[in-house]
Design a protein around this motif. Structure first.
Motif, PDB file in Angstrom:
ATOM      1  N   LEU A  87      -6.978   5.091   2.838  1.00  0.00           N
ATOM      2  CA  LEU A  87      -6.131   6.248   2.582  1.00  0.00           C
ATOM      3  C   LEU A  87      -6.032   6.523   1.081  1.00  0.00           C
ATOM      4  CD1 LEU A  87      -3.108   5.311   4.884  1.00  0.00           C
ATOM      5  CD2 LEU A  87      -5.104   6.672   5.517  1.00  0.00           C
ATOM      6  N   TRP A  88      -5.883   7.778   0.735  1.00  0.00           N
ATOM      7  CA  TRP A  88      -5.418   8.149  -0.596  1.00  0.00           C
ATOM      8  C   TRP A  88      -4.325   9.184  -0.408  1.00  0.00           C
ATOM      9  CZ3 TRP A  88      -6.043  13.006  -3.323  1.00  0.00           C
ATOM     10  CH2 TRP A  88      -5.417  12.998  -4.584  1.00  0.00           C
ATOM     11  N   VAL A  89      -3.142   8.877  -0.919  1.00  0.00           N
ATOM     12  CA  VAL A  89      -1.986   9.771  -0.809  1.00  0.00           C
ATOM     13  C   VAL A  89      -1.626  10.237  -2.208  1.00  0.00           C
ATOM     14  CG1 VAL A  89       0.413   9.992  -0.091  1.00  0.00           C
ATOM     15  CG2 VAL A  89      -1.171   8.612   1.268  1.00  0.00           C
ATOM     16  N   ASP A  90      -1.752  11.524  -2.450  1.00  0.00           N
ATOM     17  CA  ASP A  90      -1.471  12.110  -3.758  1.00  0.00           C
ATOM     18  C   ASP A  90       0.022  11.999  -4.060  1.00  0.00           C
ATOM     19  OD1 ASP A  90      -1.314  13.589  -6.063  1.00  0.00           O
ATOM     20  OD2 ASP A  90      -2.315  15.369  -5.263  1.00  0.00           O
ATOM     21  N   ARG A  91       0.342  11.311  -5.165  1.00  0.00           N
ATOM     22  CA  ARG A  91       1.745  11.148  -5.559  1.00  0.00           C
ATOM     23  C   ARG A  91       2.002  11.725  -6.951  1.00  0.00           C
ATOM     24  NH1 ARG A  91       1.066   5.179  -4.872  1.00  0.00           N
ATOM     25  NH2 ARG A  91      -1.049   5.821  -4.370  1.00  0.00           N
ATOM     26  N   ALA A  92       1.161  12.690  -7.360  1.00  0.00           N
ATOM     27  CA  ALA A  92       1.358  13.358  -8.644  1.00  0.00           C
ATOM     28  C   ALA A  92       2.591  14.257  -8.578  1.00  0.00           C
ATOM     29  CB  ALA A  92       0.114  14.169  -9.008  1.00  0.00           C
ATOM     30  N   GLN A  93       3.013  14.729  -9.742  1.00  0.00           N
ATOM     31  CA  GLN A  93       4.263  15.480  -9.828  1.00  0.00           C
ATOM     32  C   GLN A  93       4.218  16.806  -9.078  1.00  0.00           C
ATOM     33  OE1 GLN A  93       7.182  14.186 -11.296  1.00  0.00           O
ATOM     34  NE2 GLN A  93       5.816  12.440 -10.993  1.00  0.00           N
ATOM     35  N   ALA A  94       3.056  17.427  -8.973  1.00  0.00           N
ATOM     36  CA  ALA A  94       2.950  18.694  -8.238  1.00  0.00           C
ATOM     37  C   ALA A  94       3.319  18.524  -6.777  1.00  0.00           C
ATOM     38  CB  ALA A  94       1.532  19.265  -8.358  1.00  0.00           C
ATOM     39  N   MET A  95       3.131  17.317  -6.256  1.00  0.00           N
ATOM     40  CA  MET A  95       3.452  17.064  -4.857  1.00  0.00           C
ATOM     41  C   MET A  95       4.960  16.971  -4.617  1.00  0.00           C
ATOM     42  SD  MET A  95       0.700  16.960  -3.025  1.00  0.00           S
ATOM     43  CE  MET A  95       1.133  16.016  -1.561  1.00  0.00           C
ATOM     44  N   ALA A  96       5.761  16.906  -5.675  1.00  0.00           N
ATOM     45  CA  ALA A  96       7.216  16.841  -5.518  1.00  0.00           C
ATOM     46  C   ALA A  96       7.830  18.210  -5.276  1.00  0.00           C
ATOM     47  CB  ALA A  96       7.847  16.211  -6.765  1.00  0.00           C
ATOM     48  N   PHE A  97       7.005  19.237  -5.216  1.00  0.00           N
ATOM     49  CA  PHE A  97       7.520  20.601  -5.047  1.00  0.00           C
ATOM     50  C   PHE A  97       7.988  20.865  -3.619  1.00  0.00           C
ATOM     51  CE2 PHE A  97       6.733  25.020  -3.730  1.00  0.00           C
ATOM     52  CZ  PHE A  97       7.604  25.676  -4.594  1.00  0.00           C
ATOM     53  N   SER A  98       9.111  21.566  -3.517  1.00  0.00           N
ATOM     54  CA  SER A  98       9.587  22.100  -2.246  1.00  0.00           C
ATOM     55  C   SER A  98      10.145  23.491  -2.502  1.00  0.00           C
ATOM     56  CB  SER A  98      10.672  21.208  -1.637  1.00  0.00           C
ATOM     57  OG  SER A  98      11.226  21.831  -0.483  1.00  0.00           O
ATOM     58  N   GLY A  99       9.828  24.424  -1.625  1.00  0.00           N
ATOM     59  CA  GLY A  99      10.287  25.792  -1.794  1.00  0.00           C
ATOM     60  C   GLY A  99      11.646  26.065  -1.210  1.00  0.00           C
ATOM     61  N   ALA A 100      12.296  25.049  -0.637  1.00  0.00           N
ATOM     62  CA  ALA A 100      13.619  25.221  -0.040  1.00  0.00           C
ATOM     63  C   ALA A 100      14.367  23.899  -0.086  1.00  0.00           C
ATOM     64  CB  ALA A 100      13.506  25.709   1.408  1.00  0.00           C
ATOM     65  N   ARG A 101      15.686  23.989  -0.248  1.00  0.00           N
ATOM     66  CA  ARG A 101      16.492  22.773  -0.369  1.00  0.00           C
ATOM     67  C   ARG A 101      16.460  21.928   0.900  1.00  0.00           C
ATOM     68  NH1 ARG A 101      19.895  22.599  -4.750  1.00  0.00           N
ATOM     69  NH2 ARG A 101      20.096  24.535  -5.956  1.00  0.00           N
ATOM     70  N   ASP A 102      16.307  22.579   2.045  1.00  0.00           N
ATOM     71  CA  ASP A 102      16.338  21.842   3.313  1.00  0.00           C
ATOM     72  C   ASP A 102      14.946  21.464   3.805  1.00  0.00           C
ATOM     73  OD1 ASP A 102      15.505  24.411   3.833  1.00  0.00           O
ATOM     74  OD2 ASP A 102      16.717  24.675   5.633  1.00  0.00           O
ATOM     75  N   ARG A 103      13.960  21.563   2.926  1.00  0.00           N
ATOM     76  CA  ARG A 103      12.591  21.244   3.319  1.00  0.00           C
ATOM     77  C   ARG A 103      12.079  20.076   2.471  1.00  0.00           C
ATOM     78  NH1 ARG A 103      10.723  26.306   3.894  1.00  0.00           N
ATOM     79  NH2 ARG A 103       9.918  26.500   1.793  1.00  0.00           N
ATOM     80  N   ALA A 104      11.396  19.159   3.121  1.00  0.00           N
ATOM     81  CA  ALA A 104      10.897  17.975   2.420  1.00  0.00           C
ATOM     82  C   ALA A 104       9.845  18.360   1.392  1.00  0.00           C
ATOM     83  CB  ALA A 104      10.291  16.994   3.420  1.00  0.00           C
ATOM     84  N   PRO A 105       9.808  17.684   0.245  1.00  0.00           N
ATOM     85  CA  PRO A 105       8.722  17.890  -0.712  1.00  0.00           C
ATOM     86  C   PRO A 105       7.383  17.507  -0.091  1.00  0.00           C
ATOM     87  CG  PRO A 105      10.528  16.650  -1.706  1.00  0.00           C
ATOM     88  CD  PRO A 105      10.799  16.704  -0.230  1.00  0.00           C
ATOM     89  N   LYS A 106       6.347  18.043  -0.646  1.00  0.00           N
ATOM     90  CA  LYS A 106       5.004  17.731  -0.152  1.00  0.00           C
ATOM     91  C   LYS A 106       4.717  16.237  -0.244  1.00  0.00           C
ATOM     92  CE  LYS A 106       3.234  20.649  -3.065  1.00  0.00           C
ATOM     93  NZ  LYS A 106       2.244  21.422  -3.862  1.00  0.00           N
ATOM     94  N   SER A 107       5.221  15.599  -1.289  1.00  0.00           N
ATOM     95  CA  SER A 107       4.970  14.168  -1.456  1.00  0.00           C
ATOM     96  C   SER A 107       5.594  13.351  -0.332  1.00  0.00           C
ATOM     97  CB  SER A 107       5.509  13.698  -2.812  1.00  0.00           C
ATOM     98  OG  SER A 107       6.892  14.000  -2.929  1.00  0.00           O
ATOM     99  N   ASP A 108       6.804  13.732   0.084  1.00  0.00           N
ATOM    100  CA  ASP A 108       7.448  13.013   1.190  1.00  0.00           C
ATOM    101  C   ASP A 108       6.638  13.149   2.471  1.00  0.00           C
ATOM    102  OD1 ASP A 108       9.405  12.454  -0.613  1.00  0.00           O
ATOM    103  OD2 ASP A 108      11.045  13.407   0.493  1.00  0.00           O
ATOM    104  N   ARG A 109       6.143  14.349   2.729  1.00  0.00           N
ATOM    105  CA  ARG A 109       5.366  14.559   3.945  1.00  0.00           C
ATOM    106  C   ARG A 109       4.046  13.802   3.892  1.00  0.00           C
ATOM    107  NH1 ARG A 109       6.027  18.330   7.834  1.00  0.00           N
ATOM    108  NH2 ARG A 109       8.211  17.807   7.363  1.00  0.00           N
ATOM    109  N   ALA A 110       3.399  13.794   2.729  1.00  0.00           N
ATOM    110  CA  ALA A 110       2.130  13.070   2.581  1.00  0.00           C
ATOM    111  C   ALA A 110       2.330  11.578   2.798  1.00  0.00           C
ATOM    112  CB  ALA A 110       1.537  13.336   1.202  1.00  0.00           C
TER     113      ALA A 110
END
Length: 287
Positions: A87-110
């Motif tokens: 596996l490779w799971v991207d944990r860079a800062q761009a993955m911390a983005f979320s477009g809504a307060r009630d939505r998980a960041p991309k990093s959490d989902r990855a």
């Protein structure tokens, strides 16, 4: 260990048991009776005994096991080359983005998808590793180093899969938004293909990254703050942004097609179970 260092370590480790619990729950909800994708072949490790058939020569009979029963048995080993998934799971800062307060960041989902997939694969008796520092191993004990490694963040804006070693003729799964420079990704995939590695690219995007719903005066800033753009008419950027995103998706699809890999897209407003099932099926089809 000083008190300050201990507190920092405990703070970093605190979310990890919750992440593992979520991953195990997700894995169980998707494939409660999941079994391995193991099959007989060339290898050193014992897999199973099976009843001998008429096509099996006397040299294939395990006489010690057969001596304990009224039938003949063949001792099979597992095909180890196809049993490693890196596996490779991207944990860079761009993955911390979320477009809504009630939505998980991309990093959490990855992280969740990567660890849930590892739970399923390890349950099936396969070897799972994580680039760059966790080599593929079998057994539930492997979940601890995987979870710990996934807890670390990368300070860069965009992630690139590192040049870690992957077992020849194995499989790989890369989870990222793939919105950064593509040269490193292309090089890593090409190197993997040269080793006979087949894989899956999982592009994880927030819905606003697809829609670009911004209007009027807007300030766009990278997650690290190193990039910043201010405009009075954000709506004028919408068409160009969508064209560039479409071009990036086309480039990723072309890379997957040329490499014999597969590509999946997942949005963070969708159930993670849907992505995990699609990923499991993609891996199973490429074994």
């Amino acid at each position: 260990m000083t008190t300050d260092l201990r507190q920092r370590a405990e703070g970093l480790a605190a979310p990890l048991p919750a992440l593992l619990a979520q991953a195990e729950h997700l894995a169980a909800s998707v494939l409660p009776g999941a079994h391995g994708r193991r099959r007989a072949g060339q290898g050193d490790e014992f897999w199973q005994y099976r009843p001998a058939t008429a096509s099996d020569g006397a040299g294939r009979i395990d006489w010690r096991r057969s001596g304990r029963a009224d039938a003949h048995f063949v001792r099979e080993t597992e095909w180890q080359a196809a049993q490693a998934v890196t596996l490779w799971v991207d944990r860079a800062q761009a993955m911390a983005f979320s477009g809504a307060r009630d939505r998980a960041p991309k990093s959490d989902r990855a992280r969740l998808l990567g660890l849930a997939l590892a739970v399923l694969l390890l349950k099936g008796g396969e070897r799972v590793g994580l680039l760059p520092d966790v080599p593929p191993r079998m057994g539930r004990a492997q979940l601890a180093p995987l979870t710990l490694a996934l807890g670390a963040d990368d300070s860069t804006d965009f992630g690139t899969p590192p040049q870690g070693a992957m077992p020849a003729r194995s499989q790989a799964v890369f989870l990222s938004d793939f919105l950064g420079p593509t040269e490193g990704l292309e090089h890593t995939v090409a190197r993997a293909v040269g080793q006979g590695v087949r894989g899956v690219l999982v592009q994880i995007l927030d819905p606003v990254e697809e829609e670009f719903p911004y209007q009027g005066r807007s300030i766009f800033e990278s997650m690290t703050g190193t990039l910043r753009h201010e405009t009075l008419r954000a709506n004028d950027l919408q068409a160009r942004y969508r064209d560039r995103l479409a071009a990036r998706k086309d480039a990723l699809a072309a890379l997957a097609r040329q490499s014999g890999w597969q590509i999946l897209t997942h949005h963070t407003d969708q159930p993670p179970s849907r992505a995990l099932m699609a990923l499991w099926q993609a891996l199973d089809g490429g074994r």
